[in-house]
Design a protein around this motif. Structure first.
Motif, PDB file in Angstrom:
ATOM      1  N   TYR A   1      -5.147  13.573   8.394  1.00  0.00           N
ATOM      2  CA  TYR A   1      -5.474  13.595   9.822  1.00  0.00           C
ATOM      3  C   TYR A   1      -4.808  14.782  10.494  1.00  0.00           C
ATOM      4  N   LYS A   2      -5.320  15.119  11.681  1.00  0.00           N
ATOM      5  CA  LYS A   2      -4.809  16.262  12.432  1.00  0.00           C
ATOM      6  C   LYS A   2      -3.834  15.767  13.496  1.00  0.00           C
ATOM      7  N   PRO A   3      -2.542  16.047  13.316  1.00  0.00           N
ATOM      8  CA  PRO A   3      -1.566  15.564  14.299  1.00  0.00           C
ATOM      9  C   PRO A   3      -1.746  16.261  15.645  1.00  0.00           C
ATOM     10  N   VAL A   4      -1.520  15.515  16.696  1.00  0.00           N
ATOM     11  CA  VAL A   4      -1.426  16.093  18.031  1.00  0.00           C
ATOM     12  C   VAL A   4       0.061  16.264  18.315  1.00  0.00           C
ATOM     13  N   GLY A   5       0.532  17.505  18.264  1.00  0.00           N
ATOM     14  CA  GLY A   5       1.956  17.742  18.386  1.00  0.00           C
ATOM     15  C   GLY A   5       2.624  17.685  17.022  1.00  0.00           C
ATOM     16  N   PRO A   6       3.957  17.643  17.009  1.00  0.00           N
ATOM     17  CA  PRO A   6       4.686  17.611  15.735  1.00  0.00           C
ATOM     18  C   PRO A   6       4.293  16.397  14.899  1.00  0.00           C
TER      19      PRO A   6
ATOM     20  N   THR B   1       0.834  -1.197   0.000  1.00  0.00           N
ATOM     21  CA  THR B   1       0.000   0.000   0.000  1.00  0.00           C
ATOM     22  C   THR B   1       0.874   1.253   0.000  1.00  0.00           C
ATOM     23  N   LYS B   2       0.503   2.219  -0.827  1.00  0.00           N
ATOM     24  CA  LYS B   2       1.203   3.494  -0.881  1.00  0.00           C
ATOM     25  C   LYS B   2       0.392   4.557  -0.154  1.00  0.00           C
ATOM     26  N   PHE B   3       1.097   5.577   0.341  1.00  0.00           N
ATOM     27  CA  PHE B   3       0.435   6.605   1.136  1.00  0.00           C
ATOM     28  C   PHE B   3       0.836   8.002   0.675  1.00  0.00           C
ATOM     29  N   SER B   4      -0.135   8.896   0.740  1.00  0.00           N
ATOM     30  CA  SER B   4       0.051  10.297   0.411  1.00  0.00           C
ATOM     31  C   SER B   4      -0.119  11.141   1.671  1.00  0.00           C
ATOM     32  N   ALA B   5       0.741  12.132   1.844  1.00  0.00           N
ATOM     33  CA  ALA B   5       0.635  13.044   2.986  1.00  0.00           C
ATOM     34  C   ALA B   5      -0.231  14.237   2.603  1.00  0.00           C
ATOM     35  N   ASN B   6      -1.313  14.449   3.345  1.00  0.00           N
ATOM     36  CA  ASN B   6      -2.123  15.629   3.103  1.00  0.00           C
ATOM     37  C   ASN B   6      -1.510  16.798   3.868  1.00  0.00           C
ATOM     38  N   LEU B   7      -0.933  17.728   3.125  1.00  0.00           N
ATOM     39  CA  LEU B   7      -0.162  18.808   3.724  1.00  0.00           C
ATOM     40  C   LEU B   7      -1.037  19.975   4.168  1.00  0.00           C
ATOM     41  N   GLY B   8      -2.348  19.806   4.044  1.00  0.00           N
ATOM     42  CA  GLY B   8      -3.250  20.747   4.701  1.00  0.00           C
ATOM     43  C   GLY B   8      -3.195  20.591   6.207  1.00  0.00           C
ATOM     44  N   PHE B   9      -2.918  19.358   6.660  1.00  0.00           N
ATOM     45  CA  PHE B   9      -2.845  19.056   8.092  1.00  0.00           C
ATOM     46  C   PHE B   9      -1.442  18.655   8.533  1.00  0.00           C
ATOM     47  N   LEU B  10      -0.765  17.808   7.767  1.00  0.00           N
ATOM     48  CA  LEU B  10       0.562  17.327   8.159  1.00  0.00           C
ATOM     49  C   LEU B  10       1.617  18.382   7.836  1.00  0.00           C
ATOM     50  N   TRP B  11       2.509  18.614   8.776  1.00  0.00           N
ATOM     51  CA  TRP B  11       3.564  19.635   8.642  1.00  0.00           C
ATOM     52  C   TRP B  11       2.980  21.000   8.286  1.00  0.00           C
ATOM     53  N   SER B  12       1.849  21.334   8.869  1.00  0.00           N
ATOM     54  CA  SER B  12       1.213  22.621   8.570  1.00  0.00           C
ATOM     55  C   SER B  12       1.999  23.800   9.133  1.00  0.00           C
ATOM     56  N   ASP B  13       2.986  23.525   9.980  1.00  0.00           N
ATOM     57  CA  ASP B  13       3.836  24.583  10.515  1.00  0.00           C
ATOM     58  C   ASP B  13       4.943  24.985   9.540  1.00  0.00           C
ATOM     59  N   LEU B  14       5.106  24.221   8.465  1.00  0.00           N
ATOM     60  CA  LEU B  14       6.140  24.495   7.475  1.00  0.00           C
ATOM     61  C   LEU B  14       5.536  25.165   6.247  1.00  0.00           C
ATOM     62  N   THR B  15       6.393  25.803   5.448  1.00  0.00           N
ATOM     63  CA  THR B  15       5.931  26.245   4.138  1.00  0.00           C
ATOM     64  C   THR B  15       5.585  25.017   3.308  1.00  0.00           C
ATOM     65  N   LEU B  16       4.765  25.197   2.293  1.00  0.00           N
ATOM     66  CA  LEU B  16       4.360  24.055   1.479  1.00  0.00           C
ATOM     67  C   LEU B  16       5.554  23.371   0.812  1.00  0.00           C
ATOM     68  N   PRO B  17       6.503  24.099   0.223  1.00  0.00           N
ATOM     69  CA  PRO B  17       7.667  23.405  -0.337  1.00  0.00           C
ATOM     70  C   PRO B  17       8.456  22.618   0.718  1.00  0.00           C
ATOM     71  N   ASP B  18       8.628  23.200   1.907  1.00  0.00           N
ATOM     72  CA  ASP B  18       9.352  22.478   2.968  1.00  0.00           C
ATOM     73  C   ASP B  18       8.561  21.264   3.440  1.00  0.00           C
ATOM     74  N   ALA B  19       7.234  21.377   3.481  1.00  0.00           N
ATOM     75  CA  ALA B  19       6.403  20.243   3.876  1.00  0.00           C
ATOM     76  C   ALA B  19       6.514  19.104   2.869  1.00  0.00           C
ATOM     77  N   ILE B  20       6.633  19.437   1.596  1.00  0.00           N
ATOM     78  CA  ILE B  20       6.829  18.400   0.569  1.00  0.00           C
ATOM     79  C   ILE B  20       8.125  17.646   0.832  1.00  0.00           C
ATOM     80  N   HIS B  21       9.180  18.371   1.140  1.00  0.00           N
ATOM     81  CA  HIS B  21      10.458  17.719   1.455  1.00  0.00           C
ATOM     82  C   HIS B  21      10.344  16.872   2.726  1.00  0.00           C
ATOM     83  N   ALA B  22       9.613  17.352   3.719  1.00  0.00           N
ATOM     84  CA  ALA B  22       9.434  16.585   4.953  1.00  0.00           C
ATOM     85  C   ALA B  22       8.675  15.292   4.687  1.00  0.00           C
TER      86      ALA B  22
END
Length: 254
Positions: A237-242, A2-23
């Motif tokens: 999903y909405k992370p609790v913490g980092p 199974t492959k997974f995609s990170a939804n950057l609306g919620f995950l790494w929302s503290d980063l800029t979008l380009p930085d979140a892609i790298h994360a």
């Protein structure tokens, strides 16, 4: 696997979008998706995607004026011009970053006029998107998080998809929303599979990481794989913490 995609609306929302892609790449995700990237230059996003080799699976049309209660525009009879401007904007951005899908947000409303307006706007969106090999997605939202939202159930979405009757209109099946509204996830996934363009997930009922709550996602992920859906599944999903501290479920599967 199974492959997974990170939804950057919620995950790494503290980063800029380009930085979140790298994360997301560093964390082991296979793709990314986002909500409303419009304040970020598309060239910056494209560069990050090219540097990481990740695909942007999709983005949303603008909600309108969230501070005034808007949660989408495409089912609002008195705001068709705004809705189509939002579709045009989303399409241009998606083309610029090679995104595969656009989620057209319906907004609040009910009744035949809202239905007819949504169908007309979807016909407009799918016709434009078809020229770029982009799929338009519609997503039922639960009444707890999105009270009054026009599109509430998978059966309502199915009827609309069948009415519009074009190959590039598909269902966004979000397990979190469907479980809260309808339940019976595995049967619904199997029955609706021919109409599904993307699948998302989060724990129920708190919309956290998929390692707790009332849904057994190990079972759901296996059921999706056995049904033959091969696209990356969206971790919305909405992370609790980092975010990095919530990825045990992904590391376990790696």
């Amino acid at each position: 696997m199974t492959k997974f995609s990170a939804n950057l609306g919620f995950l790494w929302s503290d980063l800029t979008l380009p930085d979140a892609i790298h994360a997301a790449k560093a964390a082991g995700f296979d793709a990314v998706e986002c909500h409303w990237p419009y304040d970020v230059p598309s060239g910056d996003v494209l560069s990050a995607l090219q540097e990481t080799g990740l695909e942007m699976l999709g983005l949303n049309t603008r909600r309108g004026k969230p501070d005034k209660g808007d949660n989408g525009l495409s089912a609002l009879p008195d705001r068709i011009q705004e809705a189509r401007a939002a579709i045009d904007e989303a399409l241009a951005y998606a083309v610029a970053i090679n995104a595969a899908n656009i989620h057209v947000m319906a907004g609040s409303g009910a009744g035949q006029t809202a239905h007819d307006t949504f169908v007309a706007n979807l016909r407009y969106a799918t016709k434009l998107a078809q020229a770029h090999d982009i799929t338009i997605l519609i997503e039922p939202l639960n009444g707890y998080d999105a009270p009054g939202y026009f599109l509430r159930t998978t059966q309502q979405a199915k009827a609309i998809i069948q009415e519009v009757a074009v190959p590039n209109l598909k269902l966004m099946f979000d397990c979190y929303h469907v479980q809260l509204t309808e339940g019976d996830l595995t049967h619904r996934l199997h029955d609706l599979l021919p109409l599904i363009g993307h699948i998302q997930f989060a724990s129920v009922p708190d919309r956290g990481a998929p390692d707790h709550g009332e849904v057994n996602y190990d079972y759901i992920f296996e059921a999706i794989a056995q049904a033959g859906f091969a696209g990356p599944l969206g971790a919305e999903y909405k992370p609790v913490g980092p975010t990095s501290g919530t990825l045990g479920w992904l590391q376990k599967r790696g």
